[in-house]
Every structure is written in C-alpha cells, then in structure tokens.
Design a protein around this motif. Structure first.
Motif, PDB file in Angstrom:
ATOM      1  N   VAL A 150       0.840  -1.202   0.000  1.00 57.98           N
ATOM      2  CA  VAL A 150       0.000   0.000   0.000  1.00 57.98           C
ATOM      3  C   VAL A 150       0.874   1.251   0.000  1.00 57.98           C
ATOM      4  O   VAL A 150       0.610   2.215  -0.733  1.00 57.98           O
ATOM      5  N   ALA A 151       1.925   1.233   0.800  1.00 57.82           N
ATOM      6  CA  ALA A 151       2.831   2.388   0.872  1.00 57.82           C
ATOM      7  C   ALA A 151       3.465   2.664  -0.481  1.00 57.82           C
ATOM      8  O   ALA A 151       3.547   3.818  -0.925  1.00 57.82           O
ATOM      9  N   ALA A 152       3.929   1.620  -1.151  1.00 57.05           N
ATOM     10  CA  ALA A 152       4.555   1.806  -2.463  1.00 57.05           C
ATOM     11  C   ALA A 152       3.556   2.356  -3.481  1.00 57.05           C
ATOM     12  O   ALA A 152       3.887   3.237  -4.290  1.00 57.05           O
ATOM     13  N   MET A 153       2.315   1.867  -3.442  1.00 64.41           N
ATOM     14  CA  MET A 153       1.292   2.341  -4.376  1.00 64.41           C
ATOM     15  C   MET A 153       0.945   3.806  -4.106  1.00 64.41           C
ATOM     16  O   MET A 153       0.815   4.606  -5.041  1.00 64.41           O
ATOM     17  N   LEU A 154       0.796   4.163  -2.835  1.00 61.46           N
ATOM     18  CA  LEU A 154       0.473   5.551  -2.495  1.00 61.46           C
ATOM     19  C   LEU A 154       1.614   6.491  -2.882  1.00 61.46           C
ATOM     20  O   LEU A 154       1.381   7.589  -3.406  1.00 61.46           O
ATOM     21  N   ALA A 155       2.844   6.059  -2.618  1.00 64.64           N
ATOM     22  CA  ALA A 155       3.992   6.896  -2.972  1.00 64.64           C
ATOM     23  C   ALA A 155       4.070   7.101  -4.476  1.00 64.64           C
ATOM     24  O   ALA A 155       4.386   8.211  -4.957  1.00 64.64           O
ATOM     25  N   GLY A 159       1.848  10.396  -4.621  1.00 61.53           N
ATOM     26  CA  GLY A 159       3.015  11.251  -4.466  1.00 61.53           C
ATOM     27  C   GLY A 159       3.710  11.597  -5.758  1.00 61.53           C
ATOM     28  O   GLY A 159       3.833  12.772  -6.123  1.00 61.53           O
ATOM     29  N   ALA A 160       4.169  10.567  -6.506  1.00 61.79           N
ATOM     30  CA  ALA A 160       4.987  10.812  -7.692  1.00 61.79           C
ATOM     31  C   ALA A 160       4.178  11.262  -8.899  1.00 61.79           C
ATOM     32  O   ALA A 160       4.591  12.166  -9.633  1.00 61.79           O
ATOM     33  N   ALA A 167       6.048  12.337  -1.932  1.00 59.02           N
ATOM     34  CA  ALA A 167       6.280  10.906  -2.126  1.00 59.02           C
ATOM     35  C   ALA A 167       7.282  10.366  -1.115  1.00 59.02           C
ATOM     36  O   ALA A 167       7.337   9.163  -0.867  1.00 59.02           O
ATOM     37  N   THR A 168       8.088  11.247  -0.549  1.00 60.93           N
ATOM     38  CA  THR A 168       9.034  10.861   0.501  1.00 60.93           C
ATOM     39  C   THR A 168       8.771  11.712   1.743  1.00 60.93           C
ATOM     40  O   THR A 168       8.454  12.890   1.631  1.00 60.93           O
ATOM     41  N   ALA A 262      10.679   2.622   5.673  1.00 60.87           N
ATOM     42  CA  ALA A 262      11.699   2.374   4.662  1.00 60.87           C
ATOM     43  C   ALA A 262      11.225   2.798   3.279  1.00 60.87           C
ATOM     44  O   ALA A 262      12.002   3.333   2.479  1.00 60.87           O
ATOM     45  N   VAL A 263       9.940   2.603   2.981  1.00 59.41           N
ATOM     46  CA  VAL A 263       9.397   2.987   1.669  1.00 59.41           C
ATOM     47  C   VAL A 263       9.414   4.499   1.501  1.00 59.41           C
ATOM     48  O   VAL A 263       9.808   5.020   0.444  1.00 59.41           O
ATOM     49  N   PHE A 264       9.000   5.232   2.527  1.00 60.59           N
ATOM     50  CA  PHE A 264       8.873   6.686   2.414  1.00 60.59           C
ATOM     51  C   PHE A 264      10.136   7.440   2.841  1.00 60.59           C
ATOM     52  O   PHE A 264      10.171   8.671   2.746  1.00 60.59           O
ATOM     53  N   GLY A 265      11.139   6.727   3.339  1.00 65.40           N
ATOM     54  CA  GLY A 265      12.328   7.412   3.814  1.00 65.40           C
ATOM     55  C   GLY A 265      12.078   8.220   5.063  1.00 65.40           C
ATOM     56  O   GLY A 265      12.755   9.221   5.318  1.00 65.40           O
ATOM     57  N   TYR A 266      11.120   7.781   5.862  1.00 67.34           N
ATOM     58  CA  TYR A 266      10.755   8.489   7.089  1.00 67.34           C
ATOM     59  C   TYR A 266      11.838   8.286   8.145  1.00 67.34           C
ATOM     60  O   TYR A 266      12.330   7.167   8.340  1.00 67.34           O
TER      61      TYR A 266
END
Length: 316
Positions: A150-155, A159-160, A167-168, A262-266
């Motif tokens: 879900v995180a990758a899809m939302l980003a 985001g992108a 996105a980050t 890790a996906v969002f670089g948080y």
C-alpha cells in the motif's frame, strides 16, 4: 479487583518477565548469527586482519557468546543499550528516531480507534444486509494487502504521479514530524490500511454477537429506543473486546512501521534497522529487536488481562 484476578495478573507479570528473558537470549543469539562483523564495520573493509583482531578484542567479541550475552543483558537492566559499531551509544542514536516512530504509530492509533469502532458497529448492526456483505468483502480484501505494498502504491500514485502529497517523508534534522504534517499523511494511511480492516472485522463480529444477546433482545421487546439499546446494551459488551484488539493491533503496527518508514524514507527506527542489518551493526539490531519484541509482548499481556478482568466481572 478480586483475589483471583490479582493472582492472574501476578502470574501474567511473572510470565512476562520469563518471556522477556527468553526473548532477549534468542534475539542476542540470533542477531549474532547474522552476516557481518561489528569490528569490520567500524574499521572498514580495508582494515588488516591484525587491526580487526585488536578491535574484536577491544569490543569483547572474542569472548564466549554466553558471557557476552550476560554482560549485554546486565546493561539492558541498567538502561544501557550498548554501543554502535561506529562508537555511538545506541540509546542516544535511537532516542530521536523512536520519538518519530511513536508519532507515526500514535497518529495511526488515534484514527484507528474511532474509525474501527464506528465501522464495526455499523456493519455489525446491519448483518447480512447488502451494505454489510459489501463492506465485509472489502475489508477481507484489504487485509490481504500488506502495508508496504500500500505504501509503495500511495507513494507512486498520490506522491509521484498526482503530486498531491510528498512521495518521501523527509523531515529536517532537529524538527518534529508534527511541524511537517504533509509528510505524515501517506505513511499513516499506509499503516491504517490493514490495521483498520482487521480491527473493524473483529468489532463487527462482536457487535453481531452482542446484538443477539438475551438482555439486548429483552430491551428491544420492552420498547426501549434503539439508540439506548446501542449505548447501554451493545456497546458495553463490545468495548472490552475492542480494547484488546486495539492493543494487539497497536503492537503489530511496529513491524508495519519499519517497512512503511523504509518505503517513504521516514526518519524513524525503520531506516536505522535496515541500515544496521545491511552493515552488520549488531548492537543496534539487538537493541531494536528486543525493544520491539518487548512492546509486542507487553501489549499482548495487557490484552489478556483486560479479557480476564471482563470475564470475571461478567461471571459475578
């Protein structure tokens, strides 16, 4: 609090201590088997074998595993999480990161509690109707999709491509994530995705059972308004189970938080854990694994205590 309940709680606390001790030993031994060497990580790949040997002796890595574990466990009891491979105290290294992760998990739980309660009550009171069947099917589908997907899809999409939100989730050093709320939206939605579906399904099932209980049916037969039936008949029976689910789900958020960060670089513990595993920084990995395991264990025991307290109260 009855004597039986006190005895039960005491027993669970003793069990928790034993499990924490077992958890720490398993974590320490398991992490010690990971590829990588703290001495090499500290000196670099160009270090000579003699330099590595001296560093291993200085770090105590040449001592037996059991002896190293006892020293490490003693440090934990005194609040010392060890020293990173780069010489930085692990506690100071994680303090700010843990606060950032707590913000992310806390916001998720704040949204999870009211949303799951409302949705669960609505679906449970409309059992077997079209809305309930559609909602239950959607929730079942939602639980099958992991948070990091879900995180990758939302980003990627929000985001992108659409550029509605970052996105980050980059936060300037020294700033609190709460001063940059836009970077929190997508990570929180990613964490809320599966946890909300799971909690709602459980609350919906409890609502259905409570709605068919004899005392609730008697309230309806006596002409009591449906809202009163909900507040005084259904809700008191649902809330204890809901509290258990919220505790367990909150503990489960820790694992999802690491992946989502890790996906969002948080800038939370997720980045630290991933980088520490890849570089072989064992003290950091061991400290994080024990902290996460301990929080999960304590949340599970708290849920057991709530269930036992409610069960004994109802039986009296």
């Amino acid at each position: 609090m009855t004597r039986d309940l006190v005895r039960y709680v005491t027993g669970r606390l003793v069990t928790a201590v034993a499990l924490l001790a077992a958890l720490s030993s398993v974590v320490y031994a398991g992490v010690d088997l990971l590829p990588g060497d703290p001495a090499t990580a500290r000196l670099g790949v160009n270090a000579t074998p003699d330099q590595v040997a001296v560093a291993r002796q200085r770090l105590g890595l040449d001592e037996p595993l059991a002896h190293r574990y006892l020293k490490w466990a003693d440090g934990l009891l005194h609040g010392n999480l060890g020293t990173s491979a780069n010489g930085t105290p692990v506690a100071g290294m994680l303090s700010g990161r843990l606060e950032n992760t707590a913000v992310l998990a806390g916001l998720t739980v704040l949204l999870l509690i009211p949303l799951s309660l409302v949705l669960g009550l609505v679906l449970g009171r409309r059992a077997e109707r079209r809305a309930d069947r559609a909602g239950s099917a959607l929730l079942l589908l939602t639980t099958a999709v992991p948070e990091f997907v879900v995180a990758a899809m939302l980003a990627l999409v929000v985001g992108a491509q659409l550029r509605w939100l970052p996105a980050t989730s980059l936060v300037p050093a020294g700033d609190s994530p709460l001063t940059h709320p836009d970077v929190l939206v997508l990570p929180v939605l990613s964490l809320l995705w599966v946890s909300l579906a799971y909690a709602t399904r459980v609350i919906r099932a409890q609502t259905l059972v409570a709605s068919r209980a004899p005392h609730v049916e008697a309230m309806r037969l006596n002409g009591i308004p449906e809202r009163t039936v909900l507040y005084h008949g259904v809700l008191p029976a649902v809330l204890p189970s809901a509290a258990q689910i919220w505790l367990i789900t909150s503990a489960g958020l820790l694992g999802g938080t690491v992946l989502v960060e890790a996906v969002f670089g948080y800038p939370g513990i997720g980045q630290v854990l991933v980088s520490s595993v890849s570089t072989g920084d064992l003290p950091v990995v061991q400290a994080l694994a024990v902290l996460m395991g301990a929080l999960t264990l304590l949340a599970t025991i708290a849920a057991d205590v709530i269930g036992a307290a409610v069960g004994r109260t109802r039986s009296q």
